[in-house]
Design a protein around this motif. Structure first.
Motif, short mmCIF file in Angstrom:
data_model
loop_
_atom_site.label_atom_id
_atom_site.label_comp_id
_atom_site.label_asym_id
_atom_site.label_seq_id
_atom_site.Cartn_x
_atom_site.Cartn_y
_atom_site.Cartn_z
N GLN A 208 0.83 -1.20 0.00
CA GLN A 208 0.00 0.00 0.00
C GLN A 208 0.87 1.26 0.00
O GLN A 208 2.01 1.25 0.47
CB GLN A 208 -0.92 0.04 1.22
N VAL A 209 0.30 2.33 -0.51
CA VAL A 209 0.90 3.66 -0.43
C VAL A 209 0.02 4.49 0.49
O VAL A 209 -1.16 4.72 0.18
CB VAL A 209 1.00 4.33 -1.82
N LEU A 210 0.56 4.90 1.64
CA LEU A 210 -0.24 5.57 2.67
C LEU A 210 0.23 7.00 2.89
O LEU A 210 1.42 7.25 3.15
CB LEU A 210 -0.13 4.79 3.99
N GLU A 211 -0.71 7.93 2.79
CA GLU A 211 -0.43 9.31 3.13
C GLU A 211 -0.63 9.51 4.64
O GLU A 211 -1.33 8.74 5.30
CB GLU A 211 -1.38 10.25 2.37
N LEU A 212 -0.02 10.58 5.16
CA LEU A 212 -0.20 10.89 6.58
C LEU A 212 0.07 12.36 6.83
O LEU A 212 0.85 12.99 6.11
CB LEU A 212 0.69 10.02 7.45
N HIS A 213 -0.62 12.91 7.84
CA HIS A 213 -0.47 14.34 8.17
C HIS A 213 -0.66 14.54 9.66
O HIS A 213 -0.81 13.58 10.42
CB HIS A 213 -1.43 15.19 7.35
N ASP A 214 -0.63 15.79 10.09
CA ASP A 214 -0.60 16.09 11.53
C ASP A 214 -1.97 16.11 12.20
O ASP A 214 -2.09 16.48 13.37
CB ASP A 214 0.13 17.40 11.79
N GLY A 215 -3.00 15.72 11.48
CA GLY A 215 -4.32 15.61 12.10
C GLY A 215 -5.24 16.78 11.88
O GLY A 215 -6.40 16.74 12.31
N LYS A 216 -4.79 17.83 11.20
CA LYS A 216 -5.67 18.96 10.93
C LYS A 216 -6.48 18.67 9.67
O LYS A 216 -5.94 18.63 8.56
CB LYS A 216 -4.90 20.26 10.75
N PRO A 217 -7.80 18.47 9.80
CA PRO A 217 -8.61 18.15 8.62
C PRO A 217 -8.53 19.28 7.58
O PRO A 217 -8.63 20.45 7.90
CB PRO A 217 -10.02 18.03 9.20
N GLY A 218 -8.34 18.90 6.35
CA GLY A 218 -8.29 19.89 5.28
C GLY A 218 -7.00 20.66 5.20
O GLY A 218 -6.84 21.54 4.35
N GLY A 219 -6.04 20.34 6.06
CA GLY A 219 -4.75 21.00 6.01
C GLY A 219 -4.79 22.47 6.38
O GLY A 219 -5.70 22.94 7.06
N GLY A 287 -4.74 5.36 9.33
CA GLY A 287 -5.34 5.15 10.64
C GLY A 287 -5.97 3.77 10.76
O GLY A 287 -5.84 3.10 11.79
N GLN A 288 -6.63 3.34 9.70
CA GLN A 288 -7.25 2.02 9.71
C GLN A 288 -6.22 0.90 9.58
O GLN A 288 -6.33 -0.14 10.25
CB GLN A 288 -8.27 1.93 8.57
N ALA A 289 -5.21 1.11 8.74
CA ALA A 289 -4.25 0.04 8.47
C ALA A 289 -3.28 -0.17 9.63
O ALA A 289 -2.96 -1.31 9.98
CB ALA A 289 -3.47 0.35 7.19
N LEU A 290 -2.80 0.91 10.24
CA LEU A 290 -1.72 0.81 11.22
C LEU A 290 -2.13 1.27 12.61
O LEU A 290 -1.31 1.27 13.53
CB LEU A 290 -0.51 1.65 10.77
N ASP A 291 -3.39 1.68 12.78
CA ASP A 291 -3.82 2.20 14.07
C ASP A 291 -2.91 3.32 14.55
O ASP A 291 -2.48 3.38 15.70
CB ASP A 291 -3.88 1.08 15.11
N TRP A 292 -2.58 4.22 13.64
CA TRP A 292 -1.68 5.35 13.92
C TRP A 292 -2.47 6.64 13.91
O TRP A 292 -3.33 6.84 13.05
CB TRP A 292 -0.58 5.41 12.87
N GLN A 293 -2.17 7.52 14.86
CA GLN A 293 -2.74 8.85 14.89
C GLN A 293 -1.64 9.84 15.26
O GLN A 293 -0.79 9.54 16.11
CB GLN A 293 -3.89 8.96 15.91
N PRO A 294 -1.63 11.03 14.65
CA PRO A 294 -0.60 12.01 14.99
C PRO A 294 -0.83 12.61 16.37
O PRO A 294 -1.95 12.62 16.88
CB PRO A 294 -0.76 13.07 13.90
N GLU A 295 0.24 13.12 16.97
CA GLU A 295 0.16 13.70 18.30
C GLU A 295 0.50 15.18 18.34
O GLU A 295 0.11 15.89 19.28
CB GLU A 295 1.11 12.94 19.25
N ILE A 296 1.25 15.68 17.36
CA ILE A 296 1.77 17.05 17.41
C ILE A 296 1.20 17.88 16.27
O ILE A 296 1.43 17.57 15.10
CB ILE A 296 3.31 17.07 17.33
N GLN A 297 0.45 18.94 16.62
CA GLN A 297 -0.01 19.88 15.60
C GLN A 297 0.89 21.10 15.57
O GLN A 297 1.86 21.20 16.32
CB GLN A 297 -1.48 20.25 15.83
N LEU A 298 0.56 22.05 14.69
CA LEU A 298 1.54 23.03 14.25
C LEU A 298 2.07 23.94 15.34
O LEU A 298 3.28 24.14 15.45
CB LEU A 298 0.96 23.86 13.10
N VAL A 299 1.21 24.53 16.17
CA VAL A 299 1.70 25.49 17.16
C VAL A 299 2.65 24.81 18.14
O VAL A 299 3.73 25.32 18.45
CB VAL A 299 0.52 26.17 17.89
#
Length: 312
Positions: A208-219, A287-299
């Protein structure tokens, strides 16, 4: 029971070094491919077995992969002007690793750190090389347990590419580099390192090719950066719009550095990437494949990054 042995490429770089630090703290044993001229940039606090050589050195790669349980490939060329420069490292280097990994009696779990730029390969030679590396892995990796992680712009302690921009934000000046409707995701480097760990220990998730980001919906939007900078600084900021023509002119001047053997970061291809309107990631699949969620947002990430920069 011995802890897993993980081979790493790119450990002398920003992302590779933070991945090595995280995996070491989590109990993994590490072996790293290191070019002789880069040995002084090894992360000193991380215990490593070192294989001296490059991605073009088949003997060094064979030593790197001997008996390992996993391979995290994050070495890559990010500065350059010609497609051939990027392809020689990002594509050919990946192909050598994949072929050797397949020949192993017990092929390692292979995690390729790609880039969100691969989603739009026509924008730049760099983006095309990352896309072609992914394609090579899919084509040559039959029989391997592999996974591709596609992060957006990654920042954090030890970063040197985004640090000048982040310091400018902290001083109260917000450069607007992209189009008014442009949106982009970001990722704190330690969240990427945690995703790599998750990927290594979930061999059933493969191909699989999996994207990931810091958790802010819509960037983030370029028009939102001033408010974010004000929240970080606790005071007003100044917007500094930089039109496309000014970035093109700066990239043209930067290209002159190639005459003295320096590879510029700002190129016409990089301007294409900056001006592209949609670099927003989706965390649903990872999130579904690896049960991963980000912890650190931008500020918070800015505080950690700039605090570390002030301390060094």
């Amino acid at each position: 029971m011995r802890s897993p042995l993980i081979a790493l490429t790119g450990v002398t770089g920003f992302i590779g070094g933070r991945i090595a630090r995280h995996l070491s703290l989590r109990g993994f044993r590490l072996r790293a491919l290191v070019r002789p001229e880069s040995k002084s940039r090894l992360p000193g606090e991380v215990p490593l077995e070192v294989c001296l050589g490059s991605l073009a050195d088949g003997k060094a790669l064979a030593s790197l992969l001997d008996g390992v349980d996993g391979l995290v490939h994050c070495a890559g060329l990010v500065r350059g002007l010609k497609a051939s420069q990027f392809d020689a490292v990002n594509v050919a280097g990946t192909e050598r690793l994949v072929r050797l990994a397949r020949q192993s009696p017990t092929p390692p779990r292979l995690i390729l750190i790609s880039s969100l730029a691969a989603r739009q390969p026509k924008l730049s030679p760099y983006a095309l090389s990352k896309f072609r590396a992914e394609q090579s892995l899919a084509r040559l990796g039959e029989g391997l347990s592999w996974l591709v992680l596609r992060p957006p712009a990654v920042y954090g302690p030890g970063d040197r590419e985004l640090l000048p921009l982040l310091k400018t934000l902290a001083r109260g000046v917000v450069p607007i580099l992209g189009p008014a409707d442009g949106r982009f995701s970001l990722l704190f480097v330690d969240d990427l390192a945690r995703a790599v760990e998750k990927a290594l220990v979930c061999p059933e998730v493969r191909g699989q090719v999996l994207e990931l980001h810091d958790g802010k919906p819509g960037g983030y939007g370029w028009d939102e950066l001033p408010a974010i900078a004000e929240a970080f600084r606790g005071g007003k900021v100044v917007r500094l719009p930089l039109p496309e023509w000014s970035l093109r002119a700066a990239a043209g001047l930067a290209a002159l550095s190639a005459w003295v053997g320096r590879s510029p970061m700002l190129t016409q291809g990089k301007v294409n990437e900056l001006r592209y309107p949609d670099w927003v990631c989706d965390n649903n699949a990872i999130g579904q494949a690896l049960d991963w969620q980000p912890e650190i947002q931008l500020v918070q990430g800015l505080r950690l990054t700039l605090g570390s920069a002030r301390a060094t």
